[in-house]
Write an enzyme that holds these catalytic residues in place. Structure first.
Site, PDB file in Angstrom:
ATOM      1  N   LYS A 139       0.760  -1.340  -0.246  1.00 21.79           N
ATOM      2  CA  LYS A 139       0.334  -0.113   0.428  1.00 21.79           C
ATOM      3  C   LYS A 139       1.109   1.472   0.208  1.00 21.79           C
ATOM      4  O   LYS A 139       0.832   2.102  -0.849  1.00 21.79           O
ATOM      5  CB  LYS A 139      -0.755   0.265   1.385  1.00 21.79           C
ATOM      6  N   ASN A 140       1.642   1.379   0.427  1.00 28.23           N
ATOM      7  CA  ASN A 140       2.958   2.426   0.761  1.00 28.23           C
ATOM      8  C   ASN A 140       3.738   2.554  -0.052  1.00 28.23           C
ATOM      9  O   ASN A 140       4.249   3.461   0.048  1.00 28.23           O
ATOM     10  CB  ASN A 140       3.875   2.874   2.651  1.00 28.23           C
ATOM     11  N   CYS A 158      -5.345  12.694  13.189  1.00 27.53           N
ATOM     12  CA  CYS A 158      -5.164  11.303  12.940  1.00 27.53           C
ATOM     13  C   CYS A 158      -5.110  10.466  14.165  1.00 27.53           C
ATOM     14  O   CYS A 158      -4.722  10.930  15.170  1.00 27.53           O
ATOM     15  CB  CYS A 158      -3.836  10.829  12.460  1.00 27.53           C
ATOM     16  N   ARG A 204       0.417  14.145  12.865  1.00 29.86           N
ATOM     17  CA  ARG A 204       1.053  14.118  11.763  1.00 29.86           C
ATOM     18  C   ARG A 204       0.622  15.080  11.002  1.00 29.86           C
ATOM     19  O   ARG A 204       0.444  15.402  10.436  1.00 29.86           O
ATOM     20  CB  ARG A 204       0.522  12.725  11.542  1.00 29.86           C
ATOM     21  N   ASP A 236       4.906   0.571  12.246  1.00 32.38           N
ATOM     22  CA  ASP A 236       4.001  -0.425  11.876  1.00 32.38           C
ATOM     23  C   ASP A 236       3.229  -1.772  11.882  1.00 32.38           C
ATOM     24  O   ASP A 236       2.499  -1.949  11.988  1.00 32.38           O
ATOM     25  CB  ASP A 236       3.644  -0.490  10.521  1.00 32.38           C
ATOM     26  N   ARG A 261      -8.620  -0.947   4.951  1.00 33.00           N
ATOM     27  CA  ARG A 261      -7.437   0.307   4.331  1.00 33.00           C
ATOM     28  C   ARG A 261      -6.429  -0.372   3.596  1.00 33.00           C
ATOM     29  O   ARG A 261      -5.706   0.441   3.326  1.00 33.00           O
ATOM     30  CB  ARG A 261      -7.689   1.490   5.247  1.00 33.00           C
TER      31      ARG A 261
HETATM   32  C1  EPZ Z   1       4.491   6.988   6.488  1.00 35.80           C
HETATM   33  O1  EPZ Z   1       3.278   8.574   7.312  1.00 35.80           O
HETATM   34  C2  EPZ Z   1       3.297   5.940   6.631  1.00 35.80           C
HETATM   35  N1  EPZ Z   1       1.973   6.073   5.694  1.00 35.80           N
HETATM   36  C3  EPZ Z   1       3.121   4.979   8.034  1.00 35.80           C
HETATM   37  O2  EPZ Z   1       1.650   4.073   7.737  1.00 35.80           O
HETATM   38  C4  EPZ Z   1       3.895   4.703   8.954  1.00 35.80           C
HETATM   39  O3  EPZ Z   1       3.655   4.357   9.814  1.00 35.80           O
HETATM   40  C5  EPZ Z   1       4.711   6.165   8.535  1.00 35.80           C
HETATM   41  O4  EPZ Z   1       5.502   6.706   7.188  1.00 35.80           O
HETATM   42  C6  EPZ Z   1       6.284   5.474   9.509  1.00 35.80           C
HETATM   43  O5  EPZ Z   1       6.790   5.109   8.705  1.00 35.80           O
HETATM   44  C7  EPZ Z   1       2.196   5.989   4.374  1.00 35.80           C
HETATM   45  O6  EPZ Z   1       3.867   5.264   3.158  1.00 35.80           O
HETATM   46  C8  EPZ Z   1       1.106   6.396   3.583  1.00 35.80           C
HETATM   47  P1  EPZ Z   1       6.540   9.789   8.501  1.00 35.80           P
HETATM   48  P2  EPZ Z   1       4.166   9.713   7.285  1.00 35.80           P
HETATM   49  O7  EPZ Z   1       5.992  11.670   7.797  1.00 35.80           O
HETATM   50  O8  EPZ Z   1       4.935   9.906   5.669  1.00 35.80           O
HETATM   51  C9  EPZ Z   1       6.406  13.834  11.462  1.00 35.80           C
HETATM   52  C10 EPZ Z   1      -0.250   2.789   7.715  1.00 35.80           C
HETATM   53  O9  EPZ Z   1      -0.012   1.952   9.029  1.00 35.80           O
HETATM   54  N2  EPZ Z   1       5.909  14.382  11.057  1.00 35.80           N
HETATM   55  O10 EPZ Z   1       7.315   9.012   8.375  1.00 35.80           O
HETATM   56  O11 EPZ Z   1       3.005   9.781   7.311  1.00 35.80           O
HETATM   57  C11 EPZ Z   1       5.570  12.629  11.954  1.00 35.80           C
HETATM   58  O12 EPZ Z   1       4.354  12.996  12.930  1.00 35.80           O
HETATM   59  C12 EPZ Z   1       0.840   3.914   7.784  1.00 35.80           C
HETATM   60  O13 EPZ Z   1       0.260   2.465   6.695  1.00 35.80           O
HETATM   61  C13 EPZ Z   1       6.254  15.768  11.306  1.00 35.80           C
HETATM   62  O14 EPZ Z   1       6.689  16.097  12.685  1.00 35.80           O
HETATM   63  O15 EPZ Z   1       4.704   9.377   7.934  1.00 35.80           O
HETATM   64  C14 EPZ Z   1       5.892  11.654  12.777  1.00 35.80           C
HETATM   65  O16 EPZ Z   1       5.567  11.532  13.966  1.00 35.80           O
HETATM   66  C15 EPZ Z   1       0.545   4.694   9.395  1.00 35.80           C
HETATM   67  N3  EPZ Z   1       6.270  16.771  10.358  1.00 35.80           N
HETATM   68  C16 EPZ Z   1       7.174  11.393  11.893  1.00 35.80           C
HETATM   69  O17 EPZ Z   1       7.718  12.872  11.799  1.00 35.80           O
HETATM   70  C17 EPZ Z   1       6.239  16.365   8.871  1.00 35.80           C
HETATM   71  O18 EPZ Z   1       6.154  17.101   8.198  1.00 35.80           O
HETATM   72  C18 EPZ Z   1       7.043  10.169  11.042  1.00 35.80           C
HETATM   73  O19 EPZ Z   1       5.683  10.929  10.153  1.00 35.80           O
HETATM   74  C19 EPZ Z   1       6.057  14.833   8.882  1.00 35.80           C
HETATM   75  C20 EPZ Z   1       6.479  13.597  10.188  1.00 35.80           C
END
Ligand code: EPZ
Length: 421
Positions: free
Chosen positions: A22-23, A118, A123, A308, A400
């Site tokens: 998916k990701n 979320c 996020r 995850d 999802r």
């Molecule tokens: C991706 O989400 C995945 N989703 C998530 O999978 C996964 O949990 C996550 O990466 C971490 O591995 C997809 O790829 C579609 P991040 P993403 O930006 O990119 C903070 C699932 O179950 N952050 O790496 O949204 C954020 O709040 C889903 O399939 C900021 O502060 O995650 C978090 O604490 C859930 N500012 C951390 O970084 C930003 O601009 C990592 O988030 C961006 C992120």
């Protein structure tokens, strides 16, 4: 609304196939916006989120269709589109934000709804916006939307360091930089296999990206890209979920089609708790021999232990002979499954980022409520291990990210059905 009903305690035996990731599929579908023409994305999982991305592309006047099984997506991107991602779609799938980079880069403008809250954490997308601004975009936030304008219509190469590793942030800025003028160097990038897969897909379109999988990406911008034809990688989180199912006491499961190299941190922990994990032709076999041993786990960005897989691994540790500590470092609110596992008889206390799991000999079935995608997968695993009947409600969360999970588990001997609630 469907629910999943599990009559637990049946030993699981046999092999199960993994779907596409998916990701990896979501950003790869969005990458089509970078080039006019007919694109093909293969090995796409048949999931609600993929359908949402299809609707999003459709709302921009792209044609989106999938084969009957839903595993091959064809996207026709016209010469002109409406570069907007409406709240109605973005609120159902925050990953919609990955259209921001391609729209800014290819169309010089974008209007994308902010994703909003979320269940697992705040996020924010500040890093996505900082990265685009560093490439020369003008960003304004108004009425819940991000408005992007690119002066002169083309982004400019730059050097940008992410404050923290972000998967979709890295994907967004990497996609934006492919059409920028000159070279972009991105530091402190996410190294997830899905980021690498996207970079490979973009390079197939004619992009010039180096360093994918490391903390530094070097991207030489090109004038234009050609349509995509790419097969996405297998889903390591779906695979990991089935590996944990195999490690539950008394089970013997072979997960076919996964890439062991994408699962090293998880496999290392499964071995630590005593599961017998072997690479076999085309997959990984795991045998859960008796109650697991306790262990401590700290979630981290790849190649660390994936957040995850935290909830699913917690289920295994609920049955361990002793106490384990789980520390969730990526998301600030990712223990929603704990109260539901306690309803099944688990002994867990949470204190901030850390959960202490004291193993119990057995879980007992009960009705439980899913709160998010991976929490719902954990409740299904707990139901499989528990004595008696477990009903997992709100399975729309599960759909999802898992393609017909009950149809994949039943052939292994699971007594699992989906019923209309
Ligand atoms: C991706 O989400 C995945 N989703 C998530 O999978 C996964 O949990 C996550 O990466 C971490 O591995 C997809 O790829 C579609 P991040 P993403 O930006 O990119 C903070 C699932 O179950 N952050 O790496 O949204 C954020 O709040 C889903 O399939 C900021 O502060 O995650 C978090 O604490 C859930 N500012 C951390 O970084 C930003 O601009 C990592 O988030 C961006 C992120």
């Amino acid at each position: 609304m469907d629910k999943i009903v599990i009559d637990g305690g049946a030993p699981l035996r046999g092999s199960v196939d993994v779907s596409g990731a998916k990701n990896a599929a979501l950003p790869t579908l969005a990458a089509a916006l970078l080039a006019e023409g007919d694109h093909v994305v293969r090995n796409v999982p048949n999931l609600a989120d993929v359908r949402t991305m299809g609707r999003l592309l459709g709302s921009m006047e792209c044609a989106f269709e999938r084969d009957p099984a839903g595993h091959v997506a064809r996207i026709r991107v016209p010469a002109a589109i409406t570069p907007e991602a409406p709240y109605e779609l973005v609120k159902t799938m925050r990953a919609s934000v990955v259209v921001l980079g391609p729209l800014a880069a290819r169309w010089g403008k974008a209007r994308v709804s902010l994703p909003g809250g979320c269940a697992i954490g705040a996020r924010p997308i500040d890093q996505h916006l900082k990265g685009l601004a560093a490439l020369g975009a003008k960003i304004t936030l108004e009425h819940g939307y991000v408005d992007v304008e690119v002066p002169g219509g083309r982004l400019k190469g730059t050097v940008f360091t992410f404050d923290g590793q972000t998967v979709t942030g890295t994907e967004n800025i990497m996609m934006a930089a492919t059409l920028a003028e000159g070279r972009t160097v991105l530091e402190n990038c996410a190294r997830e296999p899905e980021v690498v897969d996207l970079a490979n897909a973009l390079n197939r379109m004619g992009a010039r990206i180096e360093g994918a999988g490391t903390a530094e990406l070097r991207i030489d911008g090109v004038e234009s890209l050609r349509p995509l034809d790419h097969a996405v990688i297998p889903d390591r989180i779906e695979a990991g979920t089935f590996l944990v199912a195999g490690a539950l006491p008394g089970n013997d499961v072979t997960v076919m089609g996964c890439v062991p190299g994408h699962l090293e941190a998880l496999i290392e922990k499964l071995r630590t708790v005593g599961a017998d994990v072997k690479e076999v032709a085309g997959g990984v076999r795991v045998v859960g021999d008796g109650r697991p041993r306790p262990t401590d786990i700290r979630t981290q960005p790849h190649p660390g232990f994936p957040t995850d897989m935290q909830a699913q691994m917690m289920v295994l540790l609920c049955l361990a002979e002793g106490s384990s500590r789980l520390t969730e470092t990526v998301f600030e609110n990712r223990y929603m499954h704990v109260q539901e596992l306690q309803r099944l008889g688990a002994d867990i206390t949470v204190d901030g980022k850390t959960a202490v799991v004291r193993g119990v000999p057995a879980l007992s079935g009960a009705p439980v409520m899913a709160s998010d995608l991976r929490a719902s997968a954990a409740l299904v695993l707990a139901g499989l291990a528990a004595k008696g009947t477990t009903e997992v409600q709100r399975v729309y969360h599960l759909d999802r990210g898992y393609e017909r999970i009950e149809a994949k588990l039943a052939p292994l001997g699971a007594r699992i059905t989906r019923v209309k609630a």
